[in-house]
Design a protein around this motif. Structure first.
Motif, PDB file in Angstrom:
ATOM      1  N   TRP A   9       0.770  -1.003  -0.081  1.00 28.86           N
ATOM      2  CA  TRP A   9      -0.259   0.150   0.169  1.00 28.86           C
ATOM      3  C   TRP A   9       0.564   1.310   0.184  1.00 28.86           C
ATOM      4  O   TRP A   9       0.755   2.421  -0.523  1.00 28.86           O
ATOM      5  CB  TRP A   9      -1.028  -0.044   1.377  1.00 28.86           C
ATOM      6  CG  TRP A   9      -0.378   0.399   2.485  1.00 28.86           C
ATOM      7  CD1 TRP A   9      -0.698  -0.778   3.457  1.00 28.86           C
ATOM      8  CD2 TRP A   9      -0.269   1.833   2.910  1.00 28.86           C
ATOM      9  NE1 TRP A   9       0.121  -0.134   4.512  1.00 28.86           N
ATOM     10  CE2 TRP A   9       0.205   1.501   4.246  1.00 28.86           C
ATOM     11  CE3 TRP A   9       0.094   2.767   2.459  1.00 28.86           C
ATOM     12  CZ2 TRP A   9       0.325   2.955   5.513  1.00 28.86           C
ATOM     13  CZ3 TRP A   9       0.032   3.919   3.905  1.00 28.86           C
ATOM     14  CH2 TRP A   9       0.563   3.250   4.882  1.00 28.86           C
ATOM     15  N   HIS A  69       1.113   5.152  -3.033  1.00 24.78           N
ATOM     16  CA  HIS A  69       0.722   5.935  -2.893  1.00 24.78           C
ATOM     17  C   HIS A  69       1.992   6.624  -2.864  1.00 24.78           C
ATOM     18  O   HIS A  69       2.089   7.629  -3.555  1.00 24.78           O
ATOM     19  CB  HIS A  69       0.626   6.217  -1.198  1.00 24.78           C
ATOM     20  CG  HIS A  69      -1.199   5.832  -1.169  1.00 24.78           C
ATOM     21  ND1 HIS A  69      -1.595   5.954   0.450  1.00 24.78           N
ATOM     22  CD2 HIS A  69      -2.126   5.224  -1.639  1.00 24.78           C
ATOM     23  CE1 HIS A  69      -3.035   5.902   0.749  1.00 24.78           C
ATOM     24  NE2 HIS A  69      -3.386   4.993  -0.958  1.00 24.78           N
ATOM     25  N   ILE A  82       2.160   7.553  -6.712  1.00 24.98           N
ATOM     26  CA  ILE A  82       1.317   8.760  -6.944  1.00 24.98           C
ATOM     27  C   ILE A  82       2.248   9.533  -6.066  1.00 24.98           C
ATOM     28  O   ILE A  82       2.742  10.872  -6.942  1.00 24.98           O
ATOM     29  CB  ILE A  82       0.115   8.761  -6.208  1.00 24.98           C
ATOM     30  CG1 ILE A  82      -1.006   7.020  -6.316  1.00 24.98           C
ATOM     31  CG2 ILE A  82      -0.726  10.010  -6.484  1.00 24.98           C
ATOM     32  CD1 ILE A  82      -1.979   6.849  -6.025  1.00 24.98           C
ATOM     33  N   GLU A  83       2.281   9.724  -5.348  1.00 21.51           N
ATOM     34  CA  GLU A  83       3.286  10.914  -4.890  1.00 21.51           C
ATOM     35  C   GLU A  83       4.740  11.868  -5.366  1.00 21.51           C
ATOM     36  O   GLU A  83       4.720  12.795  -4.994  1.00 21.51           O
ATOM     37  CB  GLU A  83       3.677  11.001  -3.069  1.00 21.51           C
ATOM     38  CG  GLU A  83       2.477  10.565  -2.000  1.00 21.51           C
ATOM     39  CD  GLU A  83       2.869   9.938  -0.776  1.00 21.51           C
ATOM     40  OE1 GLU A  83       1.686   9.674  -0.507  1.00 21.51           O
ATOM     41  OE2 GLU A  83       3.626   9.306  -0.499  1.00 21.51           O
ATOM     42  N   ILE A 129      -5.393   5.585  -5.190  1.00 23.80           N
ATOM     43  CA  ILE A 129      -6.071   6.323  -2.983  1.00 23.80           C
ATOM     44  C   ILE A 129      -6.544   5.378  -2.865  1.00 23.80           C
ATOM     45  O   ILE A 129      -5.558   4.804  -2.074  1.00 23.80           O
ATOM     46  CB  ILE A 129      -5.963   7.707  -3.369  1.00 23.80           C
ATOM     47  CG1 ILE A 129      -4.415   8.381  -4.465  1.00 23.80           C
ATOM     48  CG2 ILE A 129      -6.379   7.978  -2.363  1.00 23.80           C
ATOM     49  CD1 ILE A 129      -5.178  10.463  -4.320  1.00 23.80           C
TER      50      ILE A 129
END
Lengths: 329, 329
Positions: free
Chosen positions: B77, B81, B84-85, B107
């Motif tokens: 997980w 994230h 994406i960040e 997300i």
């Protein structure tokens, strides 16, 4: 939320660090909780705990308060991520967290807050609470996936049943079903099976009320941008009912706008659609449906609470729930 | 990760649903775990458990396997994230999840997977494990905040100590410190205090090795884009050391590129900077520093394991750790 609950949430979150960047991170964690949410879900949990015999200041009250704090932390981390997923502009009258700090820092802060939620669940030490929180997150994420993938795919070939399934998963579990259950668990009681049907109907009424307020609420009370759901391309009962009977020309304008990403939407056209929705009678008909769901839910909840140990507190819980479906903010 | 551990992770994740959209959601949850991560952290945890006397197939082995599954779920997980960040392009040789499905769905899937991680921790039923996971997430999120806020602010006035603090928080806790501790906890043993210093040094070596591979790894083995850290504007020991002694003209080209968002960076200039870094000797000097950290960490770990009940397994654990700092992928 009530001030002593906010204080409890804040004791769980760090605020001191040698590095200024880490103090900034802690400020991000504290931001949404400090914006003064209404604390609807924690109040429902505490009211349910009292109905199940937990007395304020008694031996189980502390555990109930930790569960209430955890529920508020859940709400806050979910809102941080929802606001990014929907690219919302405002939250509780201020710019959304990712609009202030960028999506990367906001995603990360939501993850941090998620972990602090589990710290609060752990502090409560209530058997069954961890399973209830797991179920709650799973259902909420499933509902959120439905909502988001319809936006992503520009999917408008949907029926009322689709909307209702989405809303039950996305809103009703965490807003009503699980708070009712956690109140029972805090008292050491197995939650009544009837809480599920009652909570799903009440939670549906709550979300439809929110959809109505998003179109015709008082901006000062509502805390989010009026009409924001249209800009975000949200499916609502109001829009789905309107689409069924809308004149083809209006329908075409609507679908044309909904094919666009938010920045490409035309504010004048969105305002026109907003006016059509208000004039169509669908806002009123959706509110009527919400009122019926609320009535059904209240009836089911009343029956489920018949054997509750504190009948005065049970009556209080029913009153709290009744105000939810008719709220103005 | 080892096939039986992947199978265990997958038993925890749903896959059947009446609604096709929910089957899609479950597929998102299962995607990263099925891409075949190396399972470094779960192997370390299991090796630590064996050194502490947990026997394969014995009474505590099942609990250790659930903790190992939880650690893999954490990694997955977090990667969703992180990607994406950092707006990463690739993960394990395929496009990052948000590049396939958009950031909103990714997300949300990361949040869902986060909750399933806690389900695995709960299944393990190991006292102290929940606290260890909470600490791990808090430290990792703090380190991630440092990394991201420096990118966000275009902050390059940083020293080696800043980089090292970021890497300890962001990588070393979840990669080495906590896996070592969880292995002890699975055996019902309080983790040795020395695991923290040992794990921080070893985790630092591990991350610097990753930074080195990002610049000069074998693309087929590495699974992420070579040079991706430069495109993402990552602070690394290599870059910070190079900046200290770089000719002003090169430094200016670098800072000019780093002021831009990823899509606005010039690939030719990035390739030029990449070549300067390789020619500067800073990659080699960073690897030397990593080797020293690995040596210190191994020494500290060896001392911390002196009283461990299974010395043969402790020697095996040290061998596993040694390979980490010299890995090729």
């Amino acid at each position: 939320m009530r001030p002593e609950l906010l204080a409890r949430v804040l004791t769980l979150l760090p605020d001191q660090a040698a590095r200024p960047e880490l103090r900034d991170y802690y400020a991000l964690l504290r931001d949404y909780p400090q914006r003064g949410g209404k604390g609807i879900r924690s109040e429902l949990l505490l009211a349910s705990a009292r109905a199940h015999g937990v007395q304020e200041g008694g031996p189980d009250w502390e555990a109930a308060l930790w569960l209430a704090a955890a529920l508020e932390l859940f709400q806050n981390w979910v809102l941080i991520h929802d606001d990014i997923e929907d690219d919302s502009e405002e939250r509780r009258g201020q710019p959304a967290l990712h609009r202030q700090h960028g999506a990367p820092l906001a995603i990360n802060a939501g993850d941090g807050l998620h972990a602090y939620m589990w710290a609060a669940v752990h502090r409560a030490g209530v058997p069954g609470a961890m399973e209830a929180f797991l179920d709650m997150i799973h259902r909420t994420a499933e509902g959120q996936h439905l909502d988001l993938c319809w936006v992503e795919r520009r999917e408008w070939g949907l029926h009322e049943a689709d909307y209702l399934e989405m809303v039950r998963l996305k809103t009703a579990y965490y807003t009503v079903v699980v708070p009712l259950q956690l109140g029972a668990l805090a008292a050491g009681t197995a939650p009544h099976d009837g809480f599920t049907a009652a909570g799903l109907a009440l939670g549906t009424a709550f979300q439809i009320r929110d959809d109505v307020l998003n179109l015709q609420g008082d901006p000062a009370k509502y805390g989010k941008e009026i009409g924001g759901d249209l800009l975000e391309g949200k499916r609502t009962l109001i829009v789905l009912r309107w689409l069924e009977g809308a004149p083809p020309a209006q329908r075409e304008v609507f679908l044309n706008q909904m094919r666009r990403d938010r920045p490409a939407k035309d504010p004048a056209q969105i305002a026109q659609i907003h006016a059509w929705l208000l004039a169509s009678g669908c806002v009123t008909s959706a509110q009527t449906f919400a009122d019926q769901q609320a009535q059904m839910g209240l009836q089911a909840l009343s029956e489920a609470l018949e054997g509750a140990p504190d009948q005065q507190a049970a009556a209080e819980l029913l009153r709290t729930v009744r105000t939810l479906a008719s709220r103005e903010a």
